[in-house]
Motif scaffolding. Structure first.
Motif, PDB file in Angstrom:
ATOM      1  N   ASP A 169      -5.453  -2.997  10.151  1.00 36.22           N
ATOM      2  CA  ASP A 169      -6.480  -2.005  10.467  1.00 36.22           C
ATOM      3  C   ASP A 169      -5.987  -1.008  11.509  1.00 36.22           C
ATOM      4  OD1 ASP A 169      -8.127  -3.337   8.692  1.00 36.22           O
ATOM      5  OD2 ASP A 169      -9.376  -4.274  10.243  1.00 36.22           O
ATOM      6  N   SER A 175      -1.578   3.562  -2.213  1.00 34.17           N
ATOM      7  CA  SER A 175      -2.999   3.236  -2.158  1.00 34.17           C
ATOM      8  C   SER A 175      -3.420   2.918  -0.724  1.00 34.17           C
ATOM      9  CB  SER A 175      -3.309   2.051  -3.079  1.00 34.17           C
ATOM     10  OG  SER A 175      -2.599   0.901  -2.670  1.00 34.17           O
ATOM     11  N   ALA A 176      -4.703   2.839  -0.534  1.00 35.36           N
ATOM     12  CA  ALA A 176      -5.246   2.502   0.784  1.00 35.36           C
ATOM     13  C   ALA A 176      -5.027   1.015   1.058  1.00 35.36           C
ATOM     14  CB  ALA A 176      -6.733   2.827   0.840  1.00 35.36           C
ATOM     15  N   THR A 177      -4.830   0.690   2.325  1.00 33.89           N
ATOM     16  CA  THR A 177      -4.632  -0.719   2.666  1.00 33.89           C
ATOM     17  C   THR A 177      -5.864  -1.547   2.315  1.00 33.89           C
ATOM     18  OG1 THR A 177      -5.286  -0.275   4.952  1.00 33.89           O
ATOM     19  CG2 THR A 177      -2.927  -0.331   4.489  1.00 33.89           C
ATOM     20  N   ALA A 178      -7.048  -0.959   2.439  1.00 34.75           N
ATOM     21  CA  ALA A 178      -8.277  -1.682   2.100  1.00 34.75           C
ATOM     22  C   ALA A 178      -8.268  -2.115   0.637  1.00 34.75           C
ATOM     23  CB  ALA A 178      -9.497  -0.822   2.394  1.00 34.75           C
ATOM     24  N   GLU A 179      -7.706  -1.288  -0.220  1.00 37.55           N
ATOM     25  CA  GLU A 179      -7.609  -1.624  -1.641  1.00 37.55           C
ATOM     26  C   GLU A 179      -6.690  -2.827  -1.855  1.00 37.55           C
ATOM     27  OE1 GLU A 179      -5.665   0.447  -5.548  1.00 37.55           O
ATOM     28  OE2 GLU A 179      -6.835   1.745  -4.213  1.00 37.55           O
ATOM     29  N   ALA A 191       0.835  -1.204   0.000  1.00 35.84           N
ATOM     30  CA  ALA A 191       0.000   0.000   0.000  1.00 35.84           C
ATOM     31  C   ALA A 191       0.870   1.254   0.000  1.00 35.84           C
ATOM     32  CB  ALA A 191      -0.926  -0.008   1.211  1.00 35.84           C
ATOM     33  N   SER A 223      -8.949  -3.311  16.303  1.00 30.69           N
ATOM     34  CA  SER A 223     -10.093  -4.041  15.776  1.00 30.69           C
ATOM     35  C   SER A 223     -10.308  -5.343  16.516  1.00 30.69           C
ATOM     36  CB  SER A 223      -9.896  -4.324  14.284  1.00 30.69           C
ATOM     37  OG  SER A 223      -8.753  -5.136  14.106  1.00 30.69           O
ATOM     38  N   THR A 278      -5.254  -8.932  10.482  1.00 30.50           N
ATOM     39  CA  THR A 278      -6.282  -7.916  10.264  1.00 30.50           C
ATOM     40  C   THR A 278      -6.181  -6.805  11.303  1.00 30.50           C
ATOM     41  OG1 THR A 278      -7.749  -9.567   9.289  1.00 30.50           O
ATOM     42  CG2 THR A 278      -8.785  -7.534  10.083  1.00 30.50           C
ATOM     43  N   VAL A 322      -5.911  -5.120   0.432  1.00 33.31           N
ATOM     44  CA  VAL A 322      -6.554  -6.276   1.060  1.00 33.31           C
ATOM     45  C   VAL A 322      -7.649  -6.842   0.153  1.00 33.31           C
ATOM     46  CG1 VAL A 322      -8.019  -6.985   3.001  1.00 33.31           C
ATOM     47  CG2 VAL A 322      -5.979  -5.608   3.425  1.00 33.31           C
ATOM     48  N   SER A 323      -8.396  -5.980  -0.515  1.00 33.91           N
ATOM     49  CA  SER A 323      -9.504  -6.440  -1.365  1.00 33.91           C
ATOM     50  C   SER A 323      -9.020  -7.280  -2.552  1.00 33.91           C
ATOM     51  CB  SER A 323     -10.335  -5.261  -1.861  1.00 33.91           C
ATOM     52  OG  SER A 323      -9.616  -4.516  -2.832  1.00 33.91           O
ATOM     53  N   SER A 325      -3.534   1.405   9.889  1.00 33.27           N
ATOM     54  CA  SER A 325      -4.264   2.294   8.971  1.00 33.27           C
ATOM     55  C   SER A 325      -5.080   3.337   9.722  1.00 33.27           C
ATOM     56  CB  SER A 325      -5.185   1.480   8.067  1.00 33.27           C
ATOM     57  OG  SER A 325      -4.428   0.616   7.254  1.00 33.27           O
TER      58      SER A 325
END
Length: 174
Positions: A55, A33-37, A28, A157, A51, A39-40, A58
């Protein structure tokens, strides 16, 4: 570390979770880019600790980066090697957001990742910087086990209760 040593190392799911988190954060960071991107795009689900680390870093990146920057007197965070920067982020998050993890375990795991993936000097760099951050956020010596969290806890989380298991040794500067 040789490939043979890598394959023969003891399996520790907590260490592997930290390594997976580093890989996601590194990608990332490198791609901007975002970590969510990132991870997806990964089809294999992550374990809870991976996770939590991704999270947690981030969600608290600004505070983490501020702590790293304020303790790194001659290096800006942008100037640090991408690997070192993300190992420091994971370690700093663990110091802040996972108070049940002994400080020595956090340092030892971070130094191990830095030595494995960074430059020849990464282990020393990460050890010195995280030790200073640990003294600020947990009080006392940077390599003591446990430590009192004198900083404000950050959101996580999960309720990570990794007590270190076999990795309770102190961090090494070499």
């Amino acid at each position: 570390m040789s490939d043979v040593d890598d394959w023969n190392r003891d399996f520790d799911p907590r260490s592997d979770a930290r390594e997976r988190a580093l890989n996601v954060l590194f990608e990332a960071d490198l791609r901007g880019s975002a970590t969510a991107e990132v991870v997806s795009r990964i089809k294999v689900p992550f374990d809870d600790l991976t996770t939590e680390l991704i999270d947690g870093v981030s969600a608290n990146k600004d505070r983490i980066d501020q702590l790293i920057s304020s303790h790194s007197h001659s290096w800006t965070i942008e100037r640090m090697a991408t690997t070192d920067r993300n190992v420091l982020r994971i370690g700093t998050f663990e110091l802040l957001g996972r108070p049940a993890i002994p400080t020595a375990v956090v340092l030892n795991e971070a130094v191990g990742l830095a030595k494995r993936y960074g430059t020849d000097d990464s282990g020393k760099f990460v050890n010195g910087l995280l030790s200073a951050i640990a003294r600020t956020v947990r009080g006392g010596a940077g390599t003591e086990t446990g430590g009192t969290d004198t900083g404000t806890a950050v959101g996580t989380s999960g309720a990570g209760t990794d007590t270190g298991g076999a990795d309770t040794g102190t961090a090494s500067a070499d």
